[in-house]
Design a protein around this motif. Sequence first.
Motif, mmCIF file in Angstrom:
data_model
loop_
_atom_site.group_PDB
_atom_site.id
_atom_site.type_symbol
_atom_site.label_atom_id
_atom_site.label_comp_id
_atom_site.label_asym_id
_atom_site.label_seq_id
_atom_site.Cartn_x
_atom_site.Cartn_y
_atom_site.Cartn_z
ATOM 1 N N LEU A 185 0.831 -1.210 0.000
ATOM 2 C CA LEU A 185 0.000 0.000 0.000
ATOM 3 C C LEU A 185 0.864 1.257 0.000
ATOM 4 C CD1 LEU A 185 -3.051 -0.625 2.351
ATOM 5 C CD2 LEU A 185 -3.070 0.031 -0.042
ATOM 6 N N ILE A 186 1.952 1.228 0.760
ATOM 7 C CA ILE A 186 2.848 2.393 0.793
ATOM 8 C C ILE A 186 3.432 2.621 -0.596
ATOM 9 C CG2 ILE A 186 4.966 3.335 1.790
ATOM 10 C CD1 ILE A 186 4.447 1.484 4.214
ATOM 11 N N LYS A 187 3.882 1.530 -1.227
ATOM 12 C CA LYS A 187 4.451 1.646 -2.575
ATOM 13 C C LYS A 187 3.421 2.182 -3.557
ATOM 14 C CE LYS A 187 7.945 -2.005 -2.437
ATOM 15 N NZ LYS A 187 8.083 -3.449 -2.706
ATOM 16 N N LEU A 188 2.207 1.626 -3.452
ATOM 17 C CA LEU A 188 1.129 2.021 -4.352
ATOM 18 C C LEU A 188 0.823 3.510 -4.200
ATOM 19 C CD1 LEU A 188 -0.826 0.658 -6.344
ATOM 20 C CD2 LEU A 188 -2.446 0.456 -4.467
ATOM 21 N N GLN A 189 0.819 3.966 -2.957
ATOM 22 C CA GLN A 189 0.506 5.374 -2.708
ATOM 23 C C GLN A 189 1.573 6.274 -3.322
ATOM 24 O OE1 GLN A 189 1.837 7.735 -0.192
ATOM 25 N NE2 GLN A 189 0.196 9.228 -0.437
ATOM 26 N N ARG A 190 2.834 5.865 -3.204
ATOM 27 C CA ARG A 190 3.913 6.657 -3.813
ATOM 28 C C ARG A 190 3.764 6.673 -5.317
ATOM 29 N NH1 ARG A 190 8.372 3.897 -0.716
ATOM 30 N NH2 ARG A 190 8.068 4.785 1.344
ATOM 31 N N GLN A 191 3.366 5.506 -5.868
ATOM 32 C CA GLN A 191 3.252 5.363 -7.310
ATOM 33 C C GLN A 191 2.129 6.243 -7.874
ATOM 34 O OE1 GLN A 191 2.625 1.247 -8.377
ATOM 35 N NE2 GLN A 191 1.958 1.805 -10.436
ATOM 36 N N VAL A 192 0.944 6.209 -7.264
ATOM 37 C CA VAL A 192 -0.174 6.975 -7.818
ATOM 38 C C VAL A 192 -0.186 8.409 -7.302
ATOM 39 C CG1 VAL A 192 -1.613 4.975 -8.245
ATOM 40 C CG2 VAL A 192 -1.778 6.132 -6.046
ATOM 41 N N GLY A 193 0.462 8.652 -6.180
ATOM 42 C CA GLY A 193 0.634 10.022 -5.705
ATOM 43 C C GLY A 193 -0.605 10.713 -5.182
ATOM 44 N N ILE A 194 -1.695 9.965 -4.951
ATOM 45 C CA ILE A 194 -2.883 10.622 -4.426
ATOM 46 C C ILE A 194 -2.938 10.492 -2.907
ATOM 47 C CG2 ILE A 194 -4.177 10.310 -6.564
ATOM 48 C CD1 ILE A 194 -5.654 8.057 -5.232
ATOM 49 N N THR A 195 -3.794 11.279 -2.303
ATOM 50 C CA THR A 195 -3.932 11.275 -0.851
ATOM 51 C C THR A 195 -4.617 9.994 -0.394
ATOM 52 O OG1 THR A 195 -4.250 13.642 -1.048
ATOM 53 C CG2 THR A 195 -4.726 12.655 1.096
ATOM 54 N N PHE A 196 -3.996 9.288 0.548
ATOM 55 C CA PHE A 196 -4.622 8.101 1.138
ATOM 56 C C PHE A 196 -5.018 8.445 2.567
ATOM 57 C CE2 PHE A 196 -3.132 3.990 -1.188
ATOM 58 C CZ PHE A 196 -3.248 4.616 -2.415
ATOM 59 N N ILE A 197 -6.232 8.142 2.935
ATOM 60 C CA ILE A 197 -6.638 8.312 4.334
ATOM 61 C C ILE A 197 -7.069 6.955 4.869
ATOM 62 C CG2 ILE A 197 -8.116 9.537 5.961
ATOM 63 C CD1 ILE A 197 -8.403 11.738 3.923
#
Lengths: 268, 357
Positions: B174-186
């Motif tokens: 999930l951390i990698k995915l968040q960096r990849q797509v660059g959108i805000t995760f809450i």
Amino acid sequence: MRAPGLRAYAVIYLVFLYAPIILLPIFAFNDSRVVAFPLQSFTTGWFRQMAADQVLQTAVGNSLIIAFSTATFATILGLFAARASVRYAWPGKVPVMGLIMVPLVLPEMIVAVALLTVLLSMGVSLSIFTIILGHVLICTPFAVTILSSAFQSLDRSLEEAAYDLGETPASTFRLIILPLVMPGVIASFLICFTISIDEFIMSNFLGSGEPILSVYIFGNFRFPARVPSMMALGTVLVAVSITLLIIAEYFRRRGVARSGAKDTGGFL
Amino acid sequence: MIEFRDVHKYYGDYHALRGINATIRAGEFFSLLGPSGCGKTTLLRTIAGFEGISSGAVLIDGRDMEGVPANVRPTNMVFQSYAIFPHLTVEENVGFGLRRDPRSKADKARAVGDALTMVGLAGFGKRAAHALSGGQRQRVALARALILKPKVLLLDEPLSALDKKMRENMQVELIKLQRQVGITFILVTHDQEEALVMSDRVAVMFEGEIAQLADPETLYRRPNSRKVADFIGTMNFMPGRILSEAGGRVEVEAMGFGRVTLDQTQVMGAGTGEVAVGFRPETLTILFDGQAPQDRHSTATVEEVVYYGDMTYYDVRLEGADHTVRLSMRNVFGRPVLDIGTKAQVAWAPGALVLFR
């Protein structure tokens, strides 16, 4: 575990339950006006007599119209009531849902007479529409029960997910909720249909004399000569019922398989 | 990016959210952490639009979301139950949000394929959704939510249904995915470890209020109350007494530690009653034979030993203390695990202490 007593009990129970039904086709093909053993020769005459009966044909037609309309209306009403009661909280929910279910336990005779009195005092003339009205009244509680359990097994976040993905409440209902409760809808329709087809009290009180299957069968048993052809009719009805049940079960199993739920038993 | 302005929420008489004020930055991995019933899920659902608010405002990109229904908000959600549509295939699930998209069928199919590849489910498109494992369902839910390129991805306890190993793997993914797509995760979670591992910043919530909003290290090193300190990791407490306070320095007499001088940044709260000194288990170190004593050290008796393989936890009683404290030591090859009853020298640094008042 060995329990011969229980086994005998089960066998006797099943014989008691099904022997009369097995007797139906036996006497339907028996060439005798008297419904008794020993059997005479084989005949299909009773079926021919039945098929040639114009009044019976009208009665079957009327009953099918009534059963189809009743099942449709009761299932639609049940869909609304079940959805409202399972998904939403609203003031007076418990008493209102209770009142919808009451016809299940009220003596049908009393309800029929009361309904008749009201309809006549309102100046409504009796017809198959008034019969449908009575049938919907007694079928709706069954529809609500079946559909409530279908809605209860529906994860609420499924509709939130569809809504979250851009669908409107209406399209969410069509695309997600309806397909997932469809087995319940079909089951409700078939059960209401079956109840309506053999319902006698409402049909007898609220009709205006047009032939209705259940009323017609009841009337014919007064004439011994007509009994064997009623046996033939009964045979046809049993065959149709079993066919309907198999169809319903097919759809139910397909629904269970599609939603990936564990099969917890159905009609068959 | 997302702003809460004095958000209150009542369920009848129950005050579920009590004046939430916070700003979540664009592109940040943000967690709402708290015990069950603290209002974290309710707060998440006010962003999605599933839950209305009683007063205050929720803003996304400066726009007040009041009256904006969930189906048009620029947010998508991964549900705790994953909410995979059981009557559809994996492909149909992932592409569900594209139904109203004007793009051609081929373009949409490509988008679905890309989304599946992104979550590591390439080639699973034709499978029936109900035939998937828990981890696969979760990936489908992620792909389905991300395909719409939302400004914010909301995750409601997405890992709580997975087993420990799978959960740890998914955290990293999930951390990698968040960096990849660059959108805000809450992310909403009750697991403090998960919040610390994954988040850029964490809001710790108790009873409808944000108790502390900080980055994981600050939360761990400098929790702003005993309650936060207790909720996150293990914190030992020793009763103490303030001796003097001047020029940003606070001198404290603490049980087992003697006189310590602390920096103003180590002092939490503004109470005037009893004070306590808190410290994490790893900030107290047992000095083994031959190790030079550091600037501050005292004698302790081992009263309980809990062996974890890579770590050993010792419950020790510091000289002059009326209760034991827990300290943790990394196990090094060749160094023995101490027995109960052993007397040892323990070292500590005043900078690792926090004063709660």
